[in-house]
Design an enzyme around this catalytic site. Structure first.
Site, PDB file in Angstrom:
ATOM      1  CG  ASP A   1      -1.238   1.134  11.715  1.00  0.00           C
ATOM      2  OD1 ASP A   1      -2.147   1.431  10.936  1.00  0.00           O
ATOM      3  OD2 ASP A   1      -0.611   0.061  11.667  1.00  0.00           O
TER       4      ASP A   1
ATOM      5  NE  ARG B   1       0.050  -1.860   3.567  1.00  0.00           N
ATOM      6  CZ  ARG B   1      -0.461  -2.065   4.765  1.00  0.00           C
ATOM      7  NH1 ARG B   1      -0.506  -1.110   5.650  1.00  0.00           N
ATOM      8  NH2 ARG B   1      -0.882  -3.259   5.086  1.00  0.00           N
TER       9      ARG B   1
END
Ligand code: ATP
Ligand code: CA
Ligand code: CA
Length: 132
Positions: free
Chosen positions: A65, A60
């Protein structure tokens, strides 16, 4: 949110399906909103940077996060903090510890530095702060 500090950039070999190396860094943020709002903001930033992915853990363009929020432990359907795989990933642990060397795992009270030996074999290179 306000960005307080940015770690160095780290290059590491990808886990999961074969794919190019990844670059990782950690940002220390001053959080003024609900963590779920931060998660939503990160999702919008990923979209804006053209995140596309076909398979779980596949390649990706951007993955943002939430690793750790001070002494808080949080478990909701969409957000678990600290990040459930933080302690097993050198590419997450090293940048976090660069910004907060004495960070503690809330559930156990253990300093995260105690998890370093277990990830020592992982291939990772500190590239420094190319943006300085
Ligand atoms: P990994 O979780 O192993 O790093 P990933 O980042 O590739 O894998 P994603 O597909 O990006 O996984 O995220 C899946 C879901 O994880 C997100 O939709 C989000 O709701 C949830 N999630 C739970 N805890 C967190 C967290 N601490 N930070 C970011 N996302 C989280
Ligand atoms: Ca991730
Ligand atoms: Ca993610």
């Amino acid at each position: 949110v306000q960005v307080v500090e940015i770690s160095a950039l780290y290059r590491s070999a990808a886990l999961g399906p074969p794919q190019p190396d990844y670059l990782n860094a950690a940002l220390l943020l001053e959080l003024r909103s609900d963590p779920l709002e931060l998660l939503a903001l990160l999702g919008r930033l990923e979209q804006r940077h053209g995140r596309l992915r076909r398979e779980r853990w596949g390649p990706r363009t951007l993955d943002l996060d939430i690793l750790w929020i001070g002494g808080s432990a949080l478990d909701s359907p969409t957000l678990t903090v600290p990040h459930p795989r933080l302690t097993e990933r050198a590419f997450a642990l090293l940048p976090l510890l660069e910004l907060v060397p004495d960070a503690i795992e809330p559930a156990s009270g253990r300093p995260y530095t105690k998890y370093l030996p277990a990830v020592k074999h992982q291939e990772i290179e500190r590239l420094g702060e190319p943006w300085n």
